[in-house]
Design an enzyme around this catalytic site. Structure first.
Site, PDB file in Angstrom:
ATOM      1  N   LYS A 173     -45.772 -22.856 -12.387  1.00 53.15           N
ATOM      2  CA  LYS A 173     -45.125 -22.862 -11.268  1.00 53.15           C
ATOM      3  C   LYS A 173     -46.405 -23.209 -10.079  1.00 53.15           C
ATOM      4  CE  LYS A 173     -44.501 -20.041  -7.702  1.00 53.15           C
ATOM      5  NZ  LYS A 173     -44.931 -21.115  -6.539  1.00 53.15           N
ATOM      6  N   GLU A 248     -55.935 -13.326 -12.089  1.00 58.81           N
ATOM      7  CA  GLU A 248     -57.017 -13.785 -11.509  1.00 58.81           C
ATOM      8  C   GLU A 248     -56.889 -13.404 -10.159  1.00 58.81           C
ATOM      9  OE1 GLU A 248     -59.886 -14.099 -12.912  1.00 58.81           O
ATOM     10  OE2 GLU A 248     -58.955 -14.591 -15.073  1.00 58.81           O
ATOM     11  N   CYS A 282     -61.590 -17.927  -4.376  1.00 63.77           N
ATOM     12  CA  CYS A 282     -61.869 -16.606  -4.895  1.00 63.77           C
ATOM     13  C   CYS A 282     -63.169 -15.859  -4.996  1.00 63.77           C
ATOM     14  CB  CYS A 282     -61.051 -16.272  -6.032  1.00 63.77           C
ATOM     15  SG  CYS A 282     -61.594 -17.303  -7.462  1.00 63.77           S
ATOM     16  N   GLU A 380     -60.286  -9.599   2.351  1.00 61.84           N
ATOM     17  CA  GLU A 380     -60.599 -10.984   2.065  1.00 61.84           C
ATOM     18  C   GLU A 380     -60.040 -11.640   3.178  1.00 61.84           C
ATOM     19  OE1 GLU A 380     -58.189 -12.719  -1.252  1.00 61.84           O
ATOM     20  OE2 GLU A 380     -59.937 -13.753  -1.958  1.00 61.84           O
TER      21      GLU A 380
HETATM   22  P1  NAD Z   1     -50.406 -15.662  -3.422  1.00 58.48           P
HETATM   23  O1  NAD Z   1     -50.666 -14.480  -4.022  1.00 58.48           O
HETATM   24  O2  NAD Z   1     -49.720 -15.653  -2.092  1.00 58.48           O
HETATM   25  O3  NAD Z   1     -49.825 -16.985  -4.049  1.00 58.48           O
HETATM   26  C1  NAD Z   1     -49.972 -17.403  -5.265  1.00 58.48           C
HETATM   27  C2  NAD Z   1     -48.859 -17.950  -6.197  1.00 58.48           C
HETATM   28  O4  NAD Z   1     -47.915 -16.893  -6.552  1.00 58.48           O
HETATM   29  C3  NAD Z   1     -48.092 -18.972  -5.187  1.00 58.48           C
HETATM   30  O5  NAD Z   1     -47.814 -19.903  -6.221  1.00 58.48           O
HETATM   31  C4  NAD Z   1     -46.860 -18.197  -4.966  1.00 58.48           C
HETATM   32  O6  NAD Z   1     -45.852 -19.080  -4.826  1.00 58.48           O
HETATM   33  C5  NAD Z   1     -46.548 -17.163  -5.979  1.00 58.48           C
HETATM   34  N1  NAD Z   1     -45.843 -16.191  -5.752  1.00 58.48           N
HETATM   35  C6  NAD Z   1     -45.721 -15.373  -4.360  1.00 58.48           C
HETATM   36  N2  NAD Z   1     -44.878 -14.373  -4.546  1.00 58.48           N
HETATM   37  C7  NAD Z   1     -44.505 -14.374  -5.874  1.00 58.48           C
HETATM   38  C8  NAD Z   1     -43.660 -13.410  -6.642  1.00 58.48           C
HETATM   39  N3  NAD Z   1     -42.901 -12.328  -6.031  1.00 58.48           N
HETATM   40  N4  NAD Z   1     -43.580 -13.606  -8.129  1.00 58.48           N
HETATM   41  C9  NAD Z   1     -44.290 -14.432  -8.544  1.00 58.48           C
HETATM   42  N5  NAD Z   1     -44.937 -15.537  -7.949  1.00 58.48           N
HETATM   43  C10 NAD Z   1     -44.936 -15.086  -6.651  1.00 58.48           C
HETATM   44  O7  NAD Z   1     -51.891 -16.376  -3.012  1.00 58.48           O
HETATM   45  P2  NAD Z   1     -52.202 -17.687  -2.135  1.00 58.48           P
HETATM   46  O8  NAD Z   1     -52.238 -16.783  -0.895  1.00 58.48           O
HETATM   47  O9  NAD Z   1     -51.580 -18.684  -2.278  1.00 58.48           O
HETATM   48  O10 NAD Z   1     -53.987 -17.710  -2.552  1.00 58.48           O
HETATM   49  C11 NAD Z   1     -54.805 -16.861  -2.034  1.00 58.48           C
HETATM   50  C12 NAD Z   1     -55.307 -15.912  -3.069  1.00 58.48           C
HETATM   51  O11 NAD Z   1     -55.479 -16.478  -4.373  1.00 58.48           O
HETATM   52  C13 NAD Z   1     -56.573 -15.198  -2.828  1.00 58.48           C
HETATM   53  O12 NAD Z   1     -56.398 -13.685  -2.855  1.00 58.48           O
HETATM   54  C14 NAD Z   1     -57.549 -15.745  -3.608  1.00 58.48           C
HETATM   55  O13 NAD Z   1     -58.586 -14.817  -3.729  1.00 58.48           O
HETATM   56  C15 NAD Z   1     -56.751 -15.725  -4.923  1.00 58.48           C
HETATM   57  N6  NAD Z   1     -57.431 -16.728  -5.900  1.00 58.48           N
HETATM   58  C16 NAD Z   1     -57.984 -15.994  -7.017  1.00 58.48           C
HETATM   59  C17 NAD Z   1     -58.719 -16.764  -7.891  1.00 58.48           C
HETATM   60  C18 NAD Z   1     -59.318 -16.348  -9.137  1.00 58.48           C
HETATM   61  O14 NAD Z   1     -59.796 -17.239 -10.024  1.00 58.48           O
HETATM   62  N7  NAD Z   1     -59.798 -15.171  -9.074  1.00 58.48           N
HETATM   63  C19 NAD Z   1     -58.713 -18.290  -7.708  1.00 58.48           C
HETATM   64  C20 NAD Z   1     -58.037 -18.651  -6.538  1.00 58.48           C
HETATM   65  C21 NAD Z   1     -57.605 -17.971  -5.407  1.00 58.48           C
END
Ligand code: NAD
Length: 488
Positions: A173, A248, A282, A380
């Site tokens: 997704k 992650e 991240c 963050e």
């Molecule tokens: P998010 O958690 O809002 O969304 C991430 C994904 O999860 C999206 O595809 C979203 O549609 C999906 N999602 C949202 N609600 C969901 C649910 N209830 N069930 C299943 N999927 C769902 O994150 P974001 O705001 O898009 O991205 C930023 C975050 O990602 C930051 O906290 C960042 O640090 C983290 N991040 C971590 C890494 C790593 O490798 N550690 C890398 C990049 C980003």
């Protein structure tokens, strides 16, 4: 207006519903994306399950899987320019970064192509006569992979690569914020010759399609990258099927500079550590933990660099900092800076949104040394905001570094070898970079603990995590098995 399509069971379709995708550089709609509904998610999982048990994939040798992954890597390399342009257009990540990153994404697939036929089982020296016991490593099944908007091609490669190498099938997704590069990736994947349904790419909103996917009874493992709050939903939903998870998540990574460090290198590493990808990373080194003996000089140099950064359109090769992905991110950064100021922090540069079309926020530095409760030190931003805190002793530096619920990455700058070793031992994070920052490789595991998640991506371990062990007992004696009810 461009219309992108989802990829389910080897076929492309618009989907029953669509949503608008916004160009972060202008704030205007530029494309229509398929919005996966419950029936699309179900169809994608069914297709992945059929492929998993289907002879075309299940009976393929591991070496043949590796060859398909190699072909995919070549196709990614050939199409890197187009993929980079789309990621830049749909997410605002600058073209310099997407071009370099996507060229390297091909290397991740090459690495996992090479690993496919090296995922070995084991033979056990069992404590019983006439018995052979061995362990088969088998793929876990259908994997649900979920990625956030930043670096989607990279963050999906570290899931799709090891999962397919291990023999799993995947439903990916893409993020609703900028899914174009992943939907285009599906077109490239389609040309590589994998059996239908081995990879399915959908996109849609998290609470709807993400929740249906992660709670689906046919999903065996959920590989999630995103924020900790979403991760809690994912874990709750995956509990429906008791699926395993790898998470992650975010970070508040300390970037620690001692007075003996090579200051020019440390400044440059800090600039890219926090301002690259406009801070939407991240592993962003978002907390500068700096020796009070060099703090003023270091900050003066950093401020000068931050103010000289070229802010501009993401598709311009000269741009060094582009827009954030969404308006919400800009508001979030502004609110956290404001709350930090109210808690006593001093804004050294930046701090308010740039007045122009699109979602621009400038490189920002806030000194939180006399504001230990400032949210800038604990939360963050996921934006180009650096929070600074000074220290006097090594013990204090370590204490500050570890004063976070996150545990993803850290940086230590010092020329003192023994001190470096003490810091490496003491820091609670999944990655420690010493006299460098942000280096990544397909060969090196990547991941954190605490609120930064669990599981590792990259390296051999990631491929093993997509397998389960089957223990096989084989009796080698031709003697009849005695009747257990006859006393002897
Ligand atoms: P998010 O958690 O809002 O969304 C991430 C994904 O999860 C999206 O595809 C979203 O549609 C999906 N999602 C949202 N609600 C969901 C649910 N209830 N069930 C299943 N999927 C769902 O994150 P974001 O705001 O898009 O991205 C930023 C975050 O990602 C930051 O906290 C960042 O640090 C983290 N991040 C971590 C890494 C790593 O490798 N550690 C890398 C990049 C980003």
């Amino acid at each position: 207006m461009q219309q992108f399509q989802q990829y389910i069971g080897g076929a492309f379709s618009d989907g029953a519903a669509q949503f608008d995708s916004i160009d972060p550089a202008t704030g205007k709609v530029w494309a229509k994306m398929p919005e996966a509904q419950r029936e699309d998610v179900n169809a994608a999982v069914e297709a992945a399950e059929a492929a998993f048990y289907g002879a075309d994939w299940a009976s393929l040798t591991a070496s043949a899987r590796g060859k398909l992954l190699l072909k995919l890597a070549d196709l990614i390399a050939e199409n890197a320019t187009r993929l980079a342009e789309l990621e830049t257009r749909d997410t605002g990540k600058i073209i310099r970064e997407t071009s370099a990153q996507i060229a390297y994404v091909a290397e991740y697939y090459r690495y996992y192509a090479g690993l496919a036929d090296k995922i070995e089982g084991a033979h056990l020296p069992i404590d019983k006569p006439d018995m052979e016991v061995w362990l088969r490593r088998e793929p876990v099944g259908v994997v649900a992979a979920i990625v956030p908007w930043n670096s989607q091609l990279f963050l999906s490669a570290v899931k799709i690569g090891p999962a397919l190498a291990a023999g799993c099938t995947v439903v990916l997704k893409a993020s609703e914020e900028g899914p174009a590069p992943m939907l285009e990736f599906a077109r490239i994947f389609d040309q590589a010759g994998f059996p239908r349904g081995v990879l399915n790419v959908i996109t849609g909103f998290g609470p709807d399609c993400g929740a249906v996917l992660t709670s689906h009874p046919k999903v065996a493992h959920v590989a999630f990258t995103g924020g900790p709050e979403t991760a809690r939903h994912v874990v709750r939903n995956s509990a429906e099927n008791l699926a395993s998870t790898s998470l992650e998540l975010g970070g508040k990574s300390p970037f620690i500079v001692f007075e003996d460090a090579d200051l020019a290198s440390a400044v440059n590493a800090q600039v890219s550590g926090i301002f690259a990808a406009s801070g939407q990373s991240c592993v962003a080194g978002s907390r500068l933990v700096i020796s009070n003996r060099i703090k003023d000089a270091f900050l003066a140099c950093l401020k000068e660099k931050a103010e000289a950064v070229v802010i501009g359109a993401p598709d311009d090769m000269a741009t060094e900092v582009g827009p954030l992905c969404t308006q919400k991110q800009v508001q979030n950064a502004e609110a956290l800076v404001k709350a930090s100021k109210q808690a006593g922090a001093t804004v050294l540069t930046g701090g308010t949104a740039i007045d122009r079309d699109g979602f621009y926020f400038p490189p920002t530095i806030i000194d939180c040394s006399s504001a230990p409760d400032a949210p800038g030190l604990s939360q963050e931003f996921f934006g180009p905001v650096l929070s600074v805190v000074g220290f006097d002793t090594e013990a204090e530096a370590l204490e500050i570094a570890n004063s976070t619920e996150f545990g993803l990455a850290s940086g230590v700058f010092t020329k003192d070898l023994t001190r470096a070793h003490r810091m490496i031992r003491g820091i609670r994070s999944g990655i420690v970079w010493v006299n460098t920052y942000r280096a990544v490789s397909p060969i090196a595991p990547f991941g954190g603990h605490g609120l930064s998640g669990h599981g590792r991506e990259g390296g051999l371990q990631a491929a093993l995590d997509y397998t389960k062990i089957k223990t096989v007992w084989l009796r080698t004696s031709d003697d009849p098995i005695p009747d257990p009810f006859v006393m002897r």
